[in-house]
Scaffold this motif. Structure first.
Motif, short mmCIF file in Angstrom:
data_model
loop_
_atom_site.label_atom_id
_atom_site.label_comp_id
_atom_site.label_asym_id
_atom_site.label_seq_id
_atom_site.Cartn_x
_atom_site.Cartn_y
_atom_site.Cartn_z
N UNK A 13 0.82 -1.31 -0.17
CA UNK A 13 -0.48 -0.20 0.15
C UNK A 13 0.71 1.30 -0.06
N UNK A 14 0.57 1.72 -0.73
CA UNK A 14 1.39 3.52 -1.26
C UNK A 14 0.41 4.42 -1.03
N UNK A 15 0.86 5.48 -0.38
CA UNK A 15 -0.30 6.21 0.39
C UNK A 15 0.67 7.23 0.00
N UNK A 16 0.66 8.73 -1.19
CA UNK A 16 0.80 9.44 -1.74
C UNK A 16 -0.09 10.85 -1.84
N UNK A 17 0.37 11.80 -2.32
CA UNK A 17 -0.34 12.90 -2.66
C UNK A 17 -0.85 13.50 -4.29
N UNK A 18 -1.86 13.88 -4.34
CA UNK A 18 -2.43 13.99 -5.05
C UNK A 18 -1.71 14.98 -6.30
N UNK A 19 -1.66 14.03 -8.19
CA UNK A 19 -1.24 15.15 -8.47
C UNK A 19 -1.92 15.00 -9.95
N UNK A 20 -2.47 16.24 -9.96
CA UNK A 20 -3.47 16.27 -11.67
C UNK A 20 -3.80 15.63 -12.57
N UNK A 21 -3.06 14.84 -12.97
CA UNK A 21 -3.01 14.01 -13.81
C UNK A 21 -4.04 12.50 -13.70
N UNK A 22 -4.03 12.52 -12.03
CA UNK A 22 -5.13 11.75 -11.41
C UNK A 22 -6.57 11.85 -11.43
N UNK A 23 -6.69 13.38 -11.77
CA UNK A 23 -7.94 13.58 -12.04
C UNK A 23 -9.10 12.73 -11.96
N UNK A 24 -8.94 12.41 -13.73
CA UNK A 24 -9.57 10.74 -14.40
C UNK A 24 -10.29 9.54 -12.79
N UNK A 25 -9.09 9.42 -12.86
CA UNK A 25 -9.21 7.77 -12.31
C UNK A 25 -9.87 7.95 -10.22
N UNK A 26 -9.72 9.24 -10.04
CA UNK A 26 -9.90 9.66 -8.76
C UNK A 26 -11.79 10.11 -8.36
N UNK A 27 -12.09 10.76 -9.94
CA UNK A 27 -13.01 10.36 -10.51
C UNK A 27 -14.18 9.48 -9.83
N UNK A 28 -13.27 7.95 -10.56
CA UNK A 28 -14.14 6.80 -10.89
C UNK A 28 -14.08 6.11 -9.80
N UNK A 29 -12.78 6.61 -8.40
CA UNK A 29 -13.08 5.99 -7.19
C UNK A 29 -13.65 6.47 -6.35
N UNK A 30 -14.25 7.47 -6.80
CA UNK A 30 -15.23 8.41 -5.62
C UNK A 30 -16.09 7.73 -5.16
N UNK A 31 -17.50 7.62 -7.02
CA UNK A 31 -18.01 6.78 -7.27
C UNK A 31 -18.11 4.93 -6.55
N UNK A 32 -17.36 4.82 -7.34
CA UNK A 32 -17.74 3.43 -6.79
C UNK A 32 -17.47 3.15 -4.93
N UNK A 33 -16.08 3.62 -4.64
CA UNK A 33 -15.83 3.93 -2.72
C UNK A 33 -16.94 3.92 -2.11
N UNK A 34 -18.14 4.84 -2.90
CA UNK A 34 -18.99 5.32 -1.90
C UNK A 34 -19.81 3.86 -2.17
N UNK A 35 -21.09 3.94 -3.14
CA UNK A 35 -21.36 2.33 -2.93
C UNK A 35 -21.96 1.47 -2.43
N UNK A 36 -23.37 1.86 -2.23
CA UNK A 36 -23.72 0.94 -0.55
C UNK A 36 -23.68 1.59 0.57
N UNK A 37 -23.25 2.93 0.75
CA UNK A 37 -23.30 3.48 1.95
C UNK A 37 -24.26 4.45 2.28
N UNK A 38 -24.99 4.83 3.22
CA UNK A 38 -25.92 6.17 3.20
C UNK A 38 -25.70 7.50 2.74
#
Length: 212
Positions: A1-26
């Motif tokens: 597991x690697x923890x790192x800071x955000x880079x501009x090129x991460x935007x598309x993957x981060x948007x996708x992750x935000x939707x996927x990670x929230x699924x099923x939660x209140x």
């Protein structure tokens, strides 16, 4: 597991992750329009404070993120961000969002009649910073969430911040337990979040605080 800071090129993957990670939660969705919700709860952190945005990466794939703000008082308010999203996406003309806003207005009116508080931001110089954290199912139990929180509090300590607050919902019991394990304690009442529903019932805001 690697923890790192955000880079501009991460935007598309981060948007996708935000939707996927929230699924099923209140808090999976407010009104069923991911683009406008990302404009409120994700994009401002990429735009205004990318140095406080941390990513958890496993084998080159993003599995979690933490969006932070060192000083809530200078960050665009949630109310302003919602208003901007409503205008940008013309949400009052969309059936799902329009229904949410109508229900929200009814919830707020009912709370006013009962003289009961409703959910909202807090501004307290004891805990000026705030955060949001989300981890996808495949990242849970791997140390991703702990690593993100450790990196965030290391940043706050380096800047001399006195403390941090966050807002989740009472009904997200898994999240509440995690934040308690991270040293956060409940603060204030647990008012209704106007408009939100989970499993057919109302949702209640839980504010939590931690000193650095």
């Amino acid at each position: 597991m690697r923890i790192r800071t955000f880079h501009e090129e991460d935007r598309p993957a981060l948007r996708e992750l935000a939707t996927r990670a929230a699924q099923g939660s209140p808090t999976e969705t407010l009104w069923g329009h991911p683009e406008s919700e990302a404009q409120i709860y994700l994009e401002p952190y990429m735009d205004h404070e990318p140095e406080s945005l941390f990513l958890a990466e496993a084998d080159g794939v993003l599995v979690g993120y933490l969006t932070g703000c060192v000083d809530t008082a200078v960050f665009p308010s949630e109310t302003r961000r919602i208003e901007d999203a409503i205008r940008t996406h013309r949400l009052i003309l969309r059936p799902g969002p329009a229904a949410f806003f109508a229900r929200s207005a009814l919830d707020a009116a009912g709370a006013a009649l009962r003289r009961a508080p409703t959910a909202g931001e807090i501004h307290d110089q004891r805990w000026p910073a705030h955060l949001h954290i989300n981890v996808a199912p495949e990242g849970r139990g791997t140390g991703a969430a702990d690593g993100l929180m450790d990196q965030w509090f290391e940043r706050l300590r380096s800047l001399g911040s006195p403390g941090c607050h966050l807002q989740t919902v009472v009904e997200n019991t898994r999240a509440v337990r995690f934040f308690e394990r991270m040293g956060f304690t409940p603060h204030g009442p647990a008012p209704v979040v106007p408009g939100m529903r989970y499993l057919g019932g109302r949702v209640h805001q839980r504010t939590m605080v931690r000193s650095c």
